[in-house]
Scaffold this motif. Structure first.
Motif, PDB file in Angstrom:
ATOM      1  N   GLY A 104       0.716  -1.081   0.018  1.00  8.55           N
ATOM      2  CA  GLY A 104      -0.061  -0.180  -0.196  1.00  8.55           C
ATOM      3  C   GLY A 104       0.873   1.184  -0.067  1.00  8.55           C
ATOM      4  N   ALA A 105       2.169   1.011   0.195  1.00  4.70           N
ATOM      5  CA  ALA A 105       3.064   2.202  -0.073  1.00  4.70           C
ATOM      6  C   ALA A 105       2.924   3.082  -1.151  1.00  4.70           C
ATOM      7  CB  ALA A 105       4.418   2.016   0.468  1.00  4.70           C
ATOM      8  N   GLY A 106       2.547   2.428  -2.294  1.00  8.13           N
ATOM      9  CA  GLY A 106       2.352   2.929  -3.572  1.00  8.13           C
ATOM     10  C   GLY A 106       1.398   3.690  -3.618  1.00  8.13           C
ATOM     11  N   ALA A 107       0.354   3.717  -2.820  1.00 13.78           N
ATOM     12  CA  ALA A 107      -0.947   4.618  -2.881  1.00 13.78           C
ATOM     13  C   ALA A 107      -0.638   6.199  -2.992  1.00 13.78           C
ATOM     14  CB  ALA A 107      -2.038   4.016  -1.961  1.00 13.78           C
ATOM     15  N   GLY A 108       0.272   6.519  -2.143  1.00 17.54           N
ATOM     16  CA  GLY A 108       0.658   7.886  -1.969  1.00 17.54           C
ATOM     17  C   GLY A 108      -0.249   8.828  -1.495  1.00 17.54           C
ATOM     18  N   SER A 109      -1.392   8.507  -0.718  1.00 17.29           N
ATOM     19  CA  SER A 109      -2.335   9.352  -0.220  1.00 17.29           C
ATOM     20  C   SER A 109      -2.612   9.449   1.150  1.00 17.29           C
ATOM     21  CB  SER A 109      -3.523   9.258  -0.898  1.00 17.29           C
ATOM     22  OG  SER A 109      -4.795  10.010  -0.458  1.00 17.29           O
ATOM     23  N   THR A 110      -2.313   9.957   1.872  1.00 16.32           N
ATOM     24  CA  THR A 110      -2.440   9.853   3.534  1.00 16.32           C
ATOM     25  C   THR A 110      -3.818  10.108   3.787  1.00 16.32           C
ATOM     26  OG1 THR A 110      -1.928  12.453   3.865  1.00 16.32           O
ATOM     27  CG2 THR A 110      -0.160  11.120   3.976  1.00 16.32           C
ATOM     28  N   ALA A 111      -4.656  10.643   2.976  1.00 20.07           N
ATOM     29  CA  ALA A 111      -6.071  10.615   3.167  1.00 20.07           C
ATOM     30  C   ALA A 111      -6.753   9.263   2.979  1.00 20.07           C
ATOM     31  CB  ALA A 111      -6.662  11.672   2.160  1.00 20.07           C
ATOM     32  N   ALA A 112      -6.108   8.478   2.480  1.00 25.15           N
ATOM     33  CA  ALA A 112      -6.715   7.200   2.193  1.00 25.15           C
ATOM     34  C   ALA A 112      -5.809   6.150   3.320  1.00 25.15           C
ATOM     35  CB  ALA A 112      -6.309   6.545   0.925  1.00 25.15           C
ATOM     36  N   ALA A 113      -5.238   6.561   4.085  1.00 25.55           N
ATOM     37  CA  ALA A 113      -4.523   5.692   5.116  1.00 25.55           C
ATOM     38  C   ALA A 113      -5.530   4.745   5.657  1.00 25.55           C
ATOM     39  CB  ALA A 113      -3.970   6.802   6.218  1.00 25.55           C
ATOM     40  N   GLU A 114      -6.586   5.142   6.378  1.00 22.56           N
ATOM     41  CA  GLU A 114      -7.346   4.251   7.051  1.00 22.56           C
ATOM     42  C   GLU A 114      -7.918   3.169   6.008  1.00 22.56           C
ATOM     43  OE1 GLU A 114     -11.707   4.160   9.532  1.00 22.56           O
ATOM     44  OE2 GLU A 114     -10.633   6.076   9.170  1.00 22.56           O
ATOM     45  N   ARG A 115      -8.276   3.406   4.884  1.00 18.02           N
ATOM     46  CA  ARG A 115      -8.698   2.570   3.978  1.00 18.02           C
ATOM     47  C   ARG A 115      -7.598   1.326   3.616  1.00 18.02           C
ATOM     48  NH1 ARG A 115     -12.414   5.555  -0.759  1.00 18.02           N
ATOM     49  NH2 ARG A 115     -10.875   7.483   0.246  1.00 18.02           N
ATOM     50  N   ILE A 116      -6.341   2.075   3.508  1.00 19.10           N
ATOM     51  CA  ILE A 116      -5.195   1.119   3.107  1.00 19.10           C
ATOM     52  C   ILE A 116      -5.264   0.218   4.265  1.00 19.10           C
ATOM     53  CG2 ILE A 116      -2.717   1.328   2.564  1.00 19.10           C
ATOM     54  CD1 ILE A 116      -3.156   3.702   1.043  1.00 19.10           C
ATOM     55  N   ALA A 117      -5.153   0.711   5.526  1.00 18.15           N
ATOM     56  CA  ALA A 117      -5.026  -0.104   6.524  1.00 18.15           C
ATOM     57  C   ALA A 117      -5.944  -1.384   6.632  1.00 18.15           C
ATOM     58  CB  ALA A 117      -5.099   0.808   7.854  1.00 18.15           C
ATOM     59  N   ASP A 118      -7.226  -0.953   6.463  1.00 13.33           N
ATOM     60  CA  ASP A 118      -8.319  -2.104   6.207  1.00 13.33           C
ATOM     61  C   ASP A 118      -7.845  -3.122   5.162  1.00 13.33           C
ATOM     62  OD1 ASP A 118      -9.899  -1.071   8.247  1.00 13.33           O
ATOM     63  OD2 ASP A 118     -10.962   0.112   6.894  1.00 13.33           O
ATOM     64  N   LEU A 119      -7.237  -2.392   3.846  1.00  9.68           N
ATOM     65  CA  LEU A 119      -7.023  -3.600   3.079  1.00  9.68           C
ATOM     66  C   LEU A 119      -5.808  -4.542   3.511  1.00  9.68           C
ATOM     67  CD1 LEU A 119      -7.316  -1.466  -0.126  1.00  9.68           C
ATOM     68  CD2 LEU A 119      -8.787  -3.143   0.488  1.00  9.68           C
ATOM     69  N   ARG A 120      -4.851  -3.742   4.424  1.00  8.57           N
ATOM     70  CA  ARG A 120      -3.709  -4.534   4.861  1.00  8.57           C
ATOM     71  C   ARG A 120      -4.191  -5.623   5.712  1.00  8.57           C
ATOM     72  NH1 ARG A 120      -0.883   0.320   6.197  1.00  8.57           N
ATOM     73  NH2 ARG A 120       0.575   0.805   4.569  1.00  8.57           N
ATOM     74  N   LYS A 121      -5.043  -5.141   6.630  1.00  5.00           N
ATOM     75  CA  LYS A 121      -5.788  -6.323   7.550  1.00  5.00           C
ATOM     76  C   LYS A 121      -6.562  -7.379   7.049  1.00  5.00           C
ATOM     77  CE  LYS A 121      -6.614  -2.890  11.253  1.00  5.00           C
ATOM     78  NZ  LYS A 121      -7.990  -2.075  11.760  1.00  5.00           N
ATOM     79  N   GLU A 122      -7.356  -7.069   5.635  1.00  2.00           N
ATOM     80  CA  GLU A 122      -7.701  -8.236   4.783  1.00  2.00           C
ATOM     81  C   GLU A 122      -6.710  -9.255   4.312  1.00  2.00           C
ATOM     82  OE1 GLU A 122     -10.057  -8.713   0.670  1.00  2.00           O
ATOM     83  OE2 GLU A 122     -10.008  -6.822   1.515  1.00  2.00           O
ATOM     84  N   ALA A 123      -5.715  -8.408   3.843  1.00  4.85           N
ATOM     85  CA  ALA A 123      -4.481  -9.405   3.497  1.00  4.85           C
ATOM     86  C   ALA A 123      -4.104 -10.188   4.411  1.00  4.85           C
ATOM     87  CB  ALA A 123      -3.569  -8.443   2.710  1.00  4.85           C
ATOM     88  N   LEU A 124      -3.688  -9.748   5.590  1.00  3.95           N
ATOM     89  CA  LEU A 124      -3.462 -10.644   6.753  1.00  3.95           C
ATOM     90  C   LEU A 124      -4.376 -11.481   7.265  1.00  3.95           C
ATOM     91  CD1 LEU A 124      -1.083 -10.704   8.944  1.00  3.95           C
ATOM     92  CD2 LEU A 124      -2.663  -9.308  10.280  1.00  3.95           C
ATOM     93  N   ALA A 125      -5.637 -11.444   7.016  1.00 10.30           N
ATOM     94  CA  ALA A 125      -6.454 -12.491   7.473  1.00 10.30           C
ATOM     95  C   ALA A 125      -6.549 -13.600   6.269  1.00 10.30           C
ATOM     96  CB  ALA A 125      -7.822 -11.646   7.528  1.00 10.30           C
ATOM     97  N   ARG A 126      -6.116 -13.024   5.076  1.00  4.84           N
ATOM     98  CA  ARG A 126      -6.293 -14.223   4.163  1.00  4.84           C
ATOM     99  C   ARG A 126      -5.020 -14.960   4.029  1.00  4.84           C
ATOM    100  NH1 ARG A 126     -10.555 -13.466   0.495  1.00  4.84           N
ATOM    101  NH2 ARG A 126     -11.328 -11.289   0.258  1.00  4.84           N
TER     102      ARG A 126
END
Length: 422
Positions: A104-126
């Motif tokens: 998610g570091a390539g996303a480059g938007s701090t405004a999207a930090a919460e959504r990126i964190a959620d996607l990391r959690k999804e990846a971790l769960a999978r």
């Protein structure tokens, strides 16, 4: 090119990076220099969407960016609303220009930090689920006795964000399938209406709300539930006796513009991708299928499972035999100090009534049919027993559907609630 694959090469640190590393803005390379080397055509991995997203992550970890790109592109062509796949796609483009230290570091938007964190959690769960092969090699300690008519049982592991289906094969829970699932925003162990938690315990699917029905009754809100919803019986009998409140806890799909939601994102329901909800739905018998929701699934050997099953059956049969044989005090010793009946009687009142009734009996015969026993986990494990009770005596014949909840008291299993099954 190996310097471009930092988050992929650090396989041992991947899970920690997914959860802990902050997103970073890409560094723009010197425009006078080539931004990236031309990538060869890759080979897309095949399988389910989850298998392919995990395959893409593997390819990145191993430095096979061409295969990762081909896999992600093919996945997005089939599932254009798969947000985690878009995140990987962005990372793959960013990796052409700079090394990345986390997903998610390539996303480059701090405004999207919460959504990126959620996607990391999804990846971790999978990823975590793939690392645990227990469902295919061991048995769930929670599914002990199926009633004959119960063809399948559903097990929800709240901590792992995972839903499992097991088939009743001659009484043995046999693995069928499992999928990633979303639970309540604030986790599990629901206590009151609106607390955004998923309940823990043994429930039963008691309805089906089709998408056409939801469109008719919910209007625009129907899309929140995707392909439809399957309500479960929260609050159950023990929930009500403990003062737990709430309603509308369902298994359901997701909106049309979403492939999957974050692991903790619902208002208390268990949500899956629409495709996977339909897969689960084919195993649901409304009015029959148990849904056992536990904080963390326990997997045991078949020998251990059989031992627990036998012990649970012995508990119930011991209770039945003492009641039938008019062994009043041993029978009453089966009930916990905090016992409550479905009509609100505590142990003292219950015992007094049973002693009085027993005094008028010269004989009794009790048969239990359609018995099921399921175990919930957590700090206070419980057994939920359901059966059709056929009671006959010298002065009373009675048949009813009954449910009991057992809990350990001083290391001994005792009944904390008993009453008519809802």
């Amino acid at each position: 090119m190996s310097s471009l694959f930092l988050w992929g090469k650090r396989g041992a640190c991947l899970l920690a990076l997914l959860m802990l590393a902050p997103p970073a803005r890409p560094i723009i390379s010197d425009p006078a220099k080539p931004r990236f080397l031309e990538e060869k055509a890759g080979i897309a991995s095949k399988g389910t969407p989850e298998q392919r997203i995990l395959s893409a992550i593997d390819h990145i970890r191993n430095g096979n960016l061409a295969d990762a790109r081909a896999t992600v592109d093919a996945l997005l062509k089939e599932q254009p609303n798969y947000r985690l796949a878009y995140l990987l796609s962005g990372d793959l483009y960013a990796m052409r220009a700079m090394p990345l230290n986390t997903m998610g570091a390539g996303a480059g938007s701090t405004a999207a930090a919460e959504r990126i964190a959620d996607l990391r959690k999804e990846a971790l769960a999978r990823i975590s689920s793939r690392m645990t092969q227990a469902p295919q090699t061991r048995l769930p300690a929670h599914l002990l006795v199926f009633a004959p008519q119960q063809q399948y049982a559903i097990l929800v592991d709240a901590e792992a964000s995972r839903i499992y289906v097991f088939k009743n094969v001659d009484g043995v829970p046999t693995y069928v399938t499992d999928h990633y699932a979303t639970i309540g925003k604030l986790g599990s162990d629901k206590f009151r209406e609106g607390d955004q938690r998923t309940p823990l315990g043994v429930y039963f699917v008691n309805g089906h709300l089709s998408r056409p029905y939801l469109d008719k009754t919910r209007g625009a809100q129907a899309d929140l539930y995707g392909v439809g919803a399957w309500p479960i019986s929260f609050p159950n009998e023990i929930d009500k006796s403990e003062g737990r409140t709430g309603s509308g806890i369902w298994l359901h799909g997701v909106p049309a513009n979403t492939y999957a939601r974050a692991p903790w994102a619902s208002n208390g329901c268990v949500a899956m991708s629409n495709e996977e909800m339909l897969d689960i739905a084919q195993y649901i018998q409304v009015g029959q299928t148990p849904v056992v929701i536990v904080p963390k699934a326990e997997w045991v050997t078949k020998v251990e499972w059989q031992s627990r099953r036998d012990a649970a059956l012995s508990l119930v049969d011991g209770w039945r035999e003492e009641w039938e044989s008019l062994k009043t005090q041993p029978y009453l010793n089966r009930y916990a100090k905090q016992f409550k009946s479905d009509d609100g009687q505590d142990l003292a009142r219950w015992s007094s009534q049973k002693i009085s009734v027993s005094a008028g009996k010269s004989w009794s015969k009790i048969r239990l049919d359609n018995l099921s026993i399921y175990a919930s986990g957590g700090p206070n494990p419980r057994l939920t027993t359901s059966f059709k009770q056929d009671y006959r005596s010298n002065n009373l014949d009675n048949q009813m559907n009954k449910r009991q909840y057992w809990q350990q008291e001083d290391g001994i299993w005792k009944i904390i609630f008993e009453g008519a099954a809802a």
